[in-house]
Design a protein around this motif. Structure first.
Motif, short mmCIF file in Angstrom:
data_model
loop_
_atom_site.label_atom_id
_atom_site.label_comp_id
_atom_site.label_asym_id
_atom_site.label_seq_id
_atom_site.Cartn_x
_atom_site.Cartn_y
_atom_site.Cartn_z
N GLY A 26 0.96 -1.20 -0.12
CA GLY A 26 0.19 0.04 -0.01
C GLY A 26 0.78 1.20 0.02
O GLY A 26 2.03 1.16 0.63
N GLU A 27 0.21 2.28 -0.73
CA GLU A 27 1.07 3.47 -0.75
C GLU A 27 0.84 3.94 0.64
O GLU A 27 -0.13 4.21 1.33
CB GLU A 27 0.32 4.64 -1.54
N ARG A 28 2.04 4.59 1.32
CA ARG A 28 2.22 5.10 2.60
C ARG A 28 1.98 6.78 2.33
O ARG A 28 2.49 7.35 1.50
CB ARG A 28 3.37 5.16 3.13
N SER A 50 -1.22 3.48 5.64
CA SER A 50 -1.46 3.09 4.45
C SER A 50 -2.83 2.32 4.26
O SER A 50 -3.43 2.54 5.28
CB SER A 50 -0.29 2.15 4.02
N GLU A 51 -3.38 1.92 3.11
CA GLU A 51 -4.33 1.09 3.02
C GLU A 51 -4.38 0.03 3.96
O GLU A 51 -5.22 -0.51 4.10
CB GLU A 51 -4.46 0.78 1.73
N THR A 52 -3.00 -0.63 4.20
CA THR A 52 -3.07 -1.75 5.11
C THR A 52 -2.40 -1.66 6.36
O THR A 52 -2.43 -2.76 7.20
CB THR A 52 -2.10 -3.05 4.10
N CYS A 87 -9.42 2.06 14.98
CA CYS A 87 -9.36 0.60 13.84
C CYS A 87 -8.90 -0.54 14.77
O CYS A 87 -8.37 -0.29 16.11
CB CYS A 87 -8.47 1.04 12.95
N ARG A 106 -0.55 -3.91 11.35
CA ARG A 106 -1.28 -4.23 10.19
C ARG A 106 -2.89 -4.21 10.34
O ARG A 106 -3.33 -4.66 11.52
CB ARG A 106 -1.19 -5.88 9.92
N PRO A 110 -10.78 -2.03 7.43
CA PRO A 110 -10.64 -0.45 7.00
C PRO A 110 -10.88 0.46 8.24
O PRO A 110 -11.70 -0.07 9.11
CB PRO A 110 -11.87 -0.67 6.09
#
Length: 115
Positions: A26-28, A50-52, A87, A106, A110
């Motif tokens: 994923g882009e950071r 990031s996305e992850t 999250c 991780r 989402p």
């Protein structure tokens, strides 16, 4: 998909290199948001998201252990209003940096915006 060249000579080592690449797929985005580890008094600040996953910094004392599943509450401002998002994460790395630690985690789902 990015080009990837392994310097590994065995199939197992090459697979391990691919796993490492996937962990950072994923882009950071470098962003500093205050956070609290839910159910504790541990506070910190994100270094990137990031996305992850999330990388955050906190005091070494009370830092979560590798393998722990924890809840994070992140605070941010948008258009002059304060918001909070939470999250669930799994801690995958804890690295000491001076008197603090960087915690790589991780995302297990989402981000959930609280507004």
């Amino acid at each position: 998909m990015p080009q990837f060249r392994s310097t590994s000579t065995s199939a197992a080592a090459f697979a391990s290199d691919l796993d490492l690449m996937d962990q950072r797929a994923g882009e950071r985005f470098g962003i500093a948001l205050p956070l609290v580890v839910e159910g504790s008094s541990v506070a910190g600040e994100t270094l990137d998201i990031s996305e992850t996953g999330i990388l955050f910094e906190t005091a070494a004392q009370g830092a979560p252990a590798v393998g722990a599943t924890i809840g994070l509450s992140l605070q941010y401002s948008l258009d002059g209003r304060e918001y909070q998002t939470r999250c669930e994460v799994e801690v995958v790395r804890v690295q000491r940096v001076g008197d603090k630690v960087n915690v790589a985690a991780r995302l297990l789902a989402p981000l959930d915006s609280g507004h």
